[in-house]
Design a protein around this motif. Structure first.
Motif, PDB file in Angstrom:
ATOM      1  N   LEU A 198     104.889  20.467 103.030  1.00 40.81           N
ATOM      2  CA  LEU A 198     104.431  19.082 103.107  1.00 40.81           C
ATOM      3  C   LEU A 198     102.957  18.961 103.483  1.00 40.81           C
ATOM      4  O   LEU A 198     102.444  17.856 103.613  1.00 40.81           O
ATOM      5  CB  LEU A 198     105.292  18.289 104.101  1.00 40.81           C
ATOM      6  CG  LEU A 198     106.761  18.134 103.718  1.00 40.81           C
ATOM      7  CD1 LEU A 198     107.539  17.423 104.815  1.00 40.81           C
ATOM      8  CD2 LEU A 198     106.879  17.379 102.406  1.00 40.81           C
ATOM      9  N   ARG A 199     102.290  20.101 103.681  1.00 44.33           N
ATOM     10  CA  ARG A 199     100.857  20.152 103.989  1.00 44.33           C
ATOM     11  C   ARG A 199     100.493  19.333 105.226  1.00 44.33           C
ATOM     12  O   ARG A 199      99.678  18.427 105.176  1.00 44.33           O
ATOM     13  CB  ARG A 199     100.045  19.703 102.782  1.00 44.33           C
ATOM     14  CG  ARG A 199     100.247  20.608 101.580  1.00 44.33           C
ATOM     15  CD  ARG A 199      99.346  20.280 100.433  1.00 44.33           C
ATOM     16  NE  ARG A 199      97.960  20.442 100.846  1.00 44.33           N
ATOM     17  CZ  ARG A 199      96.946  19.766 100.331  1.00 44.33           C
ATOM     18  NH1 ARG A 199      97.135  18.898  99.382  1.00 44.33           N
ATOM     19  NH2 ARG A 199      95.712  19.970 100.761  1.00 44.33           N
ATOM     20  N   PHE A 200     101.081  19.697 106.358  1.00 39.55           N
ATOM     21  CA  PHE A 200     100.696  19.084 107.625  1.00 39.55           C
ATOM     22  C   PHE A 200     100.854  20.097 108.736  1.00 39.55           C
ATOM     23  O   PHE A 200     101.512  21.124 108.585  1.00 39.55           O
ATOM     24  CB  PHE A 200     101.494  17.808 107.910  1.00 39.55           C
ATOM     25  CG  PHE A 200     102.910  18.026 108.391  1.00 39.55           C
ATOM     26  CD1 PHE A 200     103.199  18.073 109.750  1.00 39.55           C
ATOM     27  CD2 PHE A 200     103.958  18.155 107.490  1.00 39.55           C
ATOM     28  CE1 PHE A 200     104.501  18.260 110.199  1.00 39.55           C
ATOM     29  CE2 PHE A 200     105.260  18.332 107.928  1.00 39.55           C
ATOM     30  CZ  PHE A 200     105.540  18.387 109.289  1.00 39.55           C
ATOM     31  N   SER A 201     100.218  19.800 109.842  1.00 42.83           N
ATOM     32  CA  SER A 201     100.389  20.631 111.037  1.00 42.83           C
ATOM     33  C   SER A 201     100.589  19.720 112.236  1.00 42.83           C
ATOM     34  O   SER A 201     100.225  18.539 112.212  1.00 42.83           O
ATOM     35  CB  SER A 201      99.184  21.545 111.258  1.00 42.83           C
ATOM     36  OG  SER A 201      98.015  20.783 111.467  1.00 42.83           O
ATOM     37  N   LEU A 202     101.192  20.284 113.250  1.00 36.02           N
ATOM     38  CA  LEU A 202     101.419  19.590 114.519  1.00 36.02           C
ATOM     39  C   LEU A 202     100.768  20.407 115.609  1.00 36.02           C
ATOM     40  O   LEU A 202     100.744  21.634 115.547  1.00 36.02           O
ATOM     41  CB  LEU A 202     102.921  19.481 114.823  1.00 36.02           C
ATOM     42  CG  LEU A 202     103.786  18.730 113.824  1.00 36.02           C
ATOM     43  CD1 LEU A 202     105.258  18.940 114.153  1.00 36.02           C
ATOM     44  CD2 LEU A 202     103.442  17.250 113.829  1.00 36.02           C
ATOM     45  N   GLY A 203     100.278  19.723 116.618  1.00 35.86           N
ATOM     46  CA  GLY A 203      99.678  20.455 117.715  1.00 35.86           C
ATOM     47  C   GLY A 203      99.321  19.568 118.877  1.00 35.86           C
ATOM     48  O   GLY A 203      99.741  18.409 118.953  1.00 35.86           O
ATOM     49  N   ILE A 204      98.531  20.145 119.769  1.00 43.22           N
ATOM     50  CA  ILE A 204      98.094  19.449 120.976  1.00 43.22           C
ATOM     51  C   ILE A 204      96.579  19.563 121.074  1.00 43.22           C
ATOM     52  O   ILE A 204      96.018  20.645 120.901  1.00 43.22           O
ATOM     53  CB  ILE A 204      98.762  20.037 122.231  1.00 43.22           C
ATOM     54  CG1 ILE A 204     100.276  19.818 122.150  1.00 43.22           C
ATOM     55  CG2 ILE A 204      98.182  19.430 123.502  1.00 43.22           C
ATOM     56  CD1 ILE A 204     101.050  20.428 123.284  1.00 43.22           C
ATOM     57  N   ALA A 253      89.993  15.509 101.637  1.00 52.74           N
ATOM     58  CA  ALA A 253      88.772  15.984 100.970  1.00 52.74           C
ATOM     59  C   ALA A 253      87.916  14.785 100.594  1.00 52.74           C
ATOM     60  O   ALA A 253      88.428  13.715 100.280  1.00 52.74           O
ATOM     61  CB  ALA A 253      89.133  16.776  99.727  1.00 52.74           C
ATOM     62  N   ASN A 254      86.602  14.978 100.622  1.00 53.16           N
ATOM     63  CA  ASN A 254      85.699  13.888 100.246  1.00 53.16           C
ATOM     64  C   ASN A 254      84.878  14.226  99.009  1.00 53.16           C
ATOM     65  O   ASN A 254      83.874  13.590  98.742  1.00 53.16           O
ATOM     66  CB  ASN A 254      84.786  13.512 101.410  1.00 53.16           C
ATOM     67  CG  ASN A 254      83.814  14.605 101.772  1.00 53.16           C
ATOM     68  OD1 ASN A 254      83.719  15.614 101.095  1.00 53.16           O
ATOM     69  ND2 ASN A 254      83.094  14.408 102.851  1.00 53.16           N
ATOM     70  N   GLY A 255      85.269  15.232  98.270  1.00 49.14           N
ATOM     71  CA  GLY A 255      84.529  15.640  97.089  1.00 49.14           C
ATOM     72  C   GLY A 255      83.498  16.717  97.376  1.00 49.14           C
ATOM     73  O   GLY A 255      83.074  17.426  96.486  1.00 49.14           O
ATOM     74  N   VAL A 256      83.086  16.839  98.624  1.00 46.66           N
ATOM     75  CA  VAL A 256      82.110  17.842  99.019  1.00 46.66           C
ATOM     76  C   VAL A 256      82.778  18.937  99.842  1.00 46.66           C
ATOM     77  O   VAL A 256      82.511  20.114  99.675  1.00 46.66           O
ATOM     78  CB  VAL A 256      80.961  17.201  99.836  1.00 46.66           C
ATOM     79  CG1 VAL A 256      79.997  18.249 100.335  1.00 46.66           C
ATOM     80  CG2 VAL A 256      80.248  16.156  99.005  1.00 46.66           C
ATOM     81  N   ALA A 257      83.648  18.524 100.730  1.00 49.72           N
ATOM     82  CA  ALA A 257      84.302  19.480 101.635  1.00 49.72           C
ATOM     83  C   ALA A 257      85.713  19.006 101.945  1.00 49.72           C
ATOM     84  O   ALA A 257      86.039  17.835 101.786  1.00 49.72           O
ATOM     85  CB  ALA A 257      83.508  19.604 102.928  1.00 49.72           C
ATOM     86  N   GLU A 258      86.527  19.935 102.387  1.00 50.96           N
ATOM     87  CA  GLU A 258      87.868  19.585 102.836  1.00 50.96           C
ATOM     88  C   GLU A 258      87.888  19.675 104.350  1.00 50.96           C
ATOM     89  O   GLU A 258      87.316  20.587 104.940  1.00 50.96           O
ATOM     90  CB  GLU A 258      88.920  20.514 102.239  1.00 50.96           C
ATOM     91  CG  GLU A 258      90.325  20.054 102.584  1.00 50.96           C
ATOM     92  CD  GLU A 258      91.393  20.694 101.729  1.00 50.96           C
ATOM     93  OE1 GLU A 258      92.370  21.170 102.325  1.00 50.96           O
ATOM     94  OE2 GLU A 258      91.245  20.704 100.506  1.00 50.96           O
ATOM     95  N   ALA A 259      88.514  18.716 104.964  1.00 43.09           N
ATOM     96  CA  ALA A 259      88.625  18.656 106.421  1.00 43.09           C
ATOM     97  C   ALA A 259      90.045  18.254 106.760  1.00 43.09           C
ATOM     98  O   ALA A 259      90.913  18.206 105.886  1.00 43.09           O
ATOM     99  CB  ALA A 259      87.624  17.646 106.973  1.00 43.09           C
ATOM    100  N   GLU A 260      90.289  17.982 108.015  1.00 41.42           N
ATOM    101  CA  GLU A 260      91.590  17.492 108.449  1.00 41.42           C
ATOM    102  C   GLU A 260      91.416  16.166 109.151  1.00 41.42           C
ATOM    103  O   GLU A 260      90.401  15.924 109.801  1.00 41.42           O
ATOM    104  CB  GLU A 260      92.251  18.471 109.426  1.00 41.42           C
ATOM    105  CG  GLU A 260      92.809  19.706 108.778  1.00 41.42           C
ATOM    106  CD  GLU A 260      93.573  20.556 109.776  1.00 41.42           C
ATOM    107  OE1 GLU A 260      94.809  20.628 109.659  1.00 41.42           O
ATOM    108  OE2 GLU A 260      92.922  21.134 110.659  1.00 41.42           O
ATOM    109  N   GLU A 261      92.420  15.320 109.006  1.00 45.13           N
ATOM    110  CA  GLU A 261      92.483  14.080 109.770  1.00 45.13           C
ATOM    111  C   GLU A 261      93.588  14.256 110.799  1.00 45.13           C
ATOM    112  O   GLU A 261      94.686  14.722 110.465  1.00 45.13           O
ATOM    113  CB  GLU A 261      92.761  12.889 108.863  1.00 45.13           C
ATOM    114  CG  GLU A 261      91.623  12.593 107.922  1.00 45.13           C
ATOM    115  CD  GLU A 261      91.853  11.378 107.052  1.00 45.13           C
ATOM    116  OE1 GLU A 261      90.860  10.849 106.547  1.00 45.13           O
ATOM    117  OE2 GLU A 261      93.018  10.962 106.868  1.00 45.13           O
ATOM    118  N   PHE A 262      93.299  13.884 112.030  1.00 44.39           N
ATOM    119  CA  PHE A 262      94.220  14.074 113.150  1.00 44.39           C
ATOM    120  C   PHE A 262      94.746  12.725 113.620  1.00 44.39           C
ATOM    121  O   PHE A 262      93.960  11.864 114.022  1.00 44.39           O
ATOM    122  CB  PHE A 262      93.511  14.786 114.302  1.00 44.39           C
ATOM    123  CG  PHE A 262      93.010  16.157 113.936  1.00 44.39           C
ATOM    124  CD1 PHE A 262      93.818  17.272 114.132  1.00 44.39           C
ATOM    125  CD2 PHE A 262      91.758  16.335 113.372  1.00 44.39           C
ATOM    126  CE1 PHE A 262      93.370  18.537 113.779  1.00 44.39           C
ATOM    127  CE2 PHE A 262      91.294  17.595 113.026  1.00 44.39           C
ATOM    128  CZ  PHE A 262      92.104  18.697 113.229  1.00 44.39           C
TER     129      PHE A 262
END
Length: 102
Positions: free
Chosen positions: A29-35, A49-58
């Motif tokens: 499902l392409r997600f992670s859980l954490g603290i 992704a924003n077309g330039v780079a891939e990041a994560e939203e928390f």
């Protein structure tokens, strides 16, 4: 004569950077859980992704929700869908900025 620039004391305004520590990753499902270790907040993270780079939203979640999603990853599908549709932006831990992707 030019005025000298005054150096700012950066220690006063320095804010601790978040430290995200994944504890569970669901590749399907392409997600992670954490603290987030600075504050102790639980999160669910998804790639963006924003077309330039891939990041994560928390996205901040509570402890029981964290445990439920870890025990049954499929139960996170609706939450993830709503995150991707930007319906849960109030739960974002970090501001995604103006170049936010999808």
């Amino acid at each position: 004569m030019r005025p000298r620039r005054r150096e700012q004391d950066r220690t006063e305004s320095a804010v601790a950077s978040p430290s995200f520590r994944d504890r569970f990753i669901c590749l399907e499902l392409r997600f992670s859980l954490g603290i987030e270790e600075t504050t102790g907040r639980h999160y669910l993270a998804i790639p963006a992704a924003n077309g330039v780079a891939e990041a994560e939203e928390f996205y901040e979640i509570d402890g029981p929700t964290h445990e439920r999603f870890a025990a049954d990853p499929g139960s996170a599908a609706e939450f993830i869908r709503r995150c991707r549709n930007r319906e849960l932006d109030a739960l974002l831990i970090l501001d995604p900025g103006p170049g936010r992707g999808a």
